[in-house]
Design a protein around this motif. Structure first.
Motif, mmCIF file in Angstrom:
data_model
loop_
_atom_site.group_PDB
_atom_site.id
_atom_site.type_symbol
_atom_site.label_atom_id
_atom_site.label_comp_id
_atom_site.label_asym_id
_atom_site.label_seq_id
_atom_site.Cartn_x
_atom_site.Cartn_y
_atom_site.Cartn_z
ATOM 1 N N ALA A 7 0.835 -1.207 0.000
ATOM 2 C CA ALA A 7 0.000 0.000 0.000
ATOM 3 C C ALA A 7 0.866 1.252 0.000
ATOM 4 C CB ALA A 7 -0.938 -0.002 1.205
ATOM 5 N N LEU A 8 1.948 1.217 0.751
ATOM 6 C CA LEU A 8 2.870 2.352 0.790
ATOM 7 C C LEU A 8 3.463 2.606 -0.593
ATOM 8 C CD1 LEU A 8 4.305 4.459 2.525
ATOM 9 C CD2 LEU A 8 6.032 2.734 3.035
ATOM 10 N N ALA A 9 3.892 1.555 -1.266
ATOM 11 C CA ALA A 9 4.447 1.683 -2.616
ATOM 12 C C ALA A 9 3.388 2.187 -3.598
ATOM 13 C CB ALA A 9 5.012 0.347 -3.082
ATOM 14 N N ARG A 10 2.165 1.678 -3.468
ATOM 15 C CA ARG A 10 1.076 2.113 -4.349
ATOM 16 C C ARG A 10 0.791 3.606 -4.172
ATOM 17 N NH1 ARG A 10 -3.475 -0.080 -1.846
ATOM 18 N NH2 ARG A 10 -3.466 1.898 -0.759
ATOM 19 N N ASP A 11 0.697 4.044 -2.909
ATOM 20 C CA ASP A 11 0.386 5.448 -2.640
ATOM 21 C C ASP A 11 1.531 6.366 -3.052
ATOM 22 O OD1 ASP A 11 -2.003 4.505 -1.661
ATOM 23 O OD2 ASP A 11 -1.454 4.756 0.446
ATOM 24 N N LEU A 12 2.758 5.931 -2.831
ATOM 25 C CA LEU A 12 3.919 6.715 -3.258
ATOM 26 C C LEU A 12 3.946 6.844 -4.774
ATOM 27 C CD1 LEU A 12 6.558 8.206 -2.756
ATOM 28 C CD2 LEU A 12 7.706 5.986 -2.745
ATOM 29 N N ALA A 13 3.675 5.750 -5.473
ATOM 30 C CA ALA A 13 3.647 5.786 -6.941
ATOM 31 C C ALA A 13 2.577 6.739 -7.432
ATOM 32 C CB ALA A 13 3.418 4.382 -7.498
ATOM 33 N N ALA A 14 1.424 6.739 -6.782
ATOM 34 C CA ALA A 14 0.351 7.662 -7.172
ATOM 35 C C ALA A 14 0.788 9.107 -6.954
ATOM 36 C CB ALA A 14 -0.921 7.360 -6.388
ATOM 37 N N ALA A 15 1.457 9.372 -5.840
ATOM 38 C CA ALA A 15 1.879 10.738 -5.531
ATOM 39 C C ALA A 15 2.938 11.248 -6.507
ATOM 40 C CB ALA A 15 2.399 10.822 -4.096
ATOM 41 N N VAL A 16 3.903 10.415 -6.854
ATOM 42 C CA VAL A 16 4.957 10.902 -7.749
ATOM 43 C C VAL A 16 4.477 11.060 -9.185
ATOM 44 C CG1 VAL A 16 6.832 10.061 -6.303
ATOM 45 C CG2 VAL A 16 6.002 8.635 -8.160
ATOM 46 N N ARG A 17 3.337 10.489 -9.517
ATOM 47 C CA ARG A 17 2.769 10.686 -10.863
ATOM 48 C C ARG A 17 2.076 12.040 -11.006
ATOM 49 N NH1 ARG A 17 1.514 5.090 -10.487
ATOM 50 N NH2 ARG A 17 -0.558 5.572 -9.710
ATOM 51 N N VAL A 18 1.783 12.695 -9.898
ATOM 52 C CA VAL A 18 1.082 13.982 -9.934
ATOM 53 C C VAL A 18 2.110 15.103 -10.083
ATOM 54 C CG1 VAL A 18 -0.414 15.562 -8.660
ATOM 55 C CG2 VAL A 18 -0.770 13.091 -8.480
ATOM 56 N N PRO A 19 1.997 15.916 -11.131
ATOM 57 C CA PRO A 19 2.914 17.055 -11.249
ATOM 58 C C PRO A 19 2.765 17.968 -10.027
ATOM 59 C CG PRO A 19 1.697 16.725 -13.292
ATOM 60 C CD PRO A 19 1.069 15.840 -12.255
ATOM 61 N N SER A 20 3.888 18.316 -9.413
ATOM 62 C CA SER A 20 3.838 19.157 -8.212
ATOM 63 C C SER A 20 5.094 20.017 -8.130
ATOM 64 C CB SER A 20 3.708 18.278 -6.963
ATOM 65 O OG SER A 20 4.788 17.374 -6.870
ATOM 66 N N LEU A 21 5.252 20.867 -9.110
ATOM 67 C CA LEU A 21 6.395 21.773 -9.118
ATOM 68 C C LEU A 21 6.311 22.733 -7.943
ATOM 69 C CD1 LEU A 21 6.412 22.567 -12.927
ATOM 70 C CD2 LEU A 21 7.871 20.956 -11.698
ATOM 71 N N THR A 22 7.449 23.164 -7.448
ATOM 72 C CA THR A 22 7.465 24.124 -6.351
ATOM 73 C C THR A 22 6.639 25.338 -6.735
ATOM 74 O OG1 THR A 22 9.644 23.387 -5.649
ATOM 75 C CG2 THR A 22 8.945 25.577 -4.912
ATOM 76 N N GLY A 23 5.725 25.692 -5.856
ATOM 77 C CA GLY A 23 4.819 26.803 -6.115
ATOM 78 C C GLY A 23 3.470 26.342 -6.625
ATOM 79 N N ASP A 24 3.359 25.081 -6.997
ATOM 80 C CA ASP A 24 2.089 24.550 -7.507
ATOM 81 C C ASP A 24 1.901 23.122 -6.970
ATOM 82 O OD1 ASP A 24 -0.295 24.424 -8.922
ATOM 83 O OD2 ASP A 24 0.674 23.798 -10.776
ATOM 84 N N GLU A 25 1.897 23.014 -5.642
ATOM 85 C CA GLU A 25 1.840 21.703 -5.002
ATOM 86 C C GLU A 25 0.432 21.216 -4.694
ATOM 87 O OE1 GLU A 25 3.528 24.337 -3.671
ATOM 88 O OE2 GLU A 25 5.636 23.780 -3.475
ATOM 89 N N ARG A 26 -0.592 22.047 -4.877
ATOM 90 C CA ARG A 26 -1.941 21.694 -4.438
ATOM 91 C C ARG A 26 -2.434 20.357 -4.994
ATOM 92 N NH1 ARG A 26 -5.992 23.204 -1.357
ATOM 93 N NH2 ARG A 26 -4.865 25.036 -0.729
ATOM 94 N N PRO A 27 -2.233 20.026 -6.277
ATOM 95 C CA PRO A 27 -2.761 18.748 -6.758
ATOM 96 C C PRO A 27 -2.243 17.531 -5.978
ATOM 97 C CG PRO A 27 -2.229 20.143 -8.622
ATOM 98 C CD PRO A 27 -1.691 20.834 -7.387
ATOM 99 N N VAL A 28 -0.967 17.502 -5.655
ATOM 100 C CA VAL A 28 -0.451 16.353 -4.903
ATOM 101 C C VAL A 28 -0.913 16.411 -3.449
ATOM 102 C CG1 VAL A 28 1.815 17.235 -4.195
ATOM 103 C CG2 VAL A 28 1.508 14.801 -4.637
ATOM 104 N N LEU A 29 -1.066 17.611 -2.907
ATOM 105 C CA LEU A 29 -1.583 17.722 -1.546
ATOM 106 C C LEU A 29 -3.022 17.229 -1.462
ATOM 107 C CD1 LEU A 29 -0.085 21.162 -0.498
ATOM 108 C CD2 LEU A 29 0.679 18.874 0.171
ATOM 109 N N GLU A 30 -3.811 17.500 -2.501
ATOM 110 C CA GLU A 30 -5.185 16.999 -2.521
ATOM 111 C C GLU A 30 -5.206 15.472 -2.581
ATOM 112 O OE1 GLU A 30 -6.861 19.204 -5.765
ATOM 113 O OE2 GLU A 30 -7.283 20.942 -4.490
#
Length: 69
Positions: A7-30
């Motif tokens: 589950a940890l690997a699955r959730d981490l993989a999902a998070a790193v697939r979301v673009p989250s450049l510095t200054g535009d982190e909201r999508p990964v935070l959601e």
């Protein structure tokens, strides 16, 4: 408490697939907030008043241009 490595690997993989450049982190935070809620935790995402923060005399500046914090 045992860690669910799959589950940890699955959730981490999902998070790193979301673009989250510095200054535009909201999508990964959601995404992370949703994962927290799914785990029974309370997630609190809120918006800051950047104009007020920037106007404060102790504001240290920002590491990157941003339109929200």
């Amino acid at each position: 408490m045992e860690v669910d490595a799959a589950a940890l690997a699955r959730d981490l993989a999902a998070a790193v697939r979301v673009p989250s450049l510095t200054g535009d982190e909201r999508p990964v935070l959601e995404l992370l907030a949703g994962l927290a809620r799914d785990a029974g935790l309370e997630a609190d995402l809120h918006r800051h008043d950047l104009t007020a923060l920037r106007a404060h005399p102790d504001h240290p500046g920002e590491e990157a241009p941003r339109h929200e914090l």
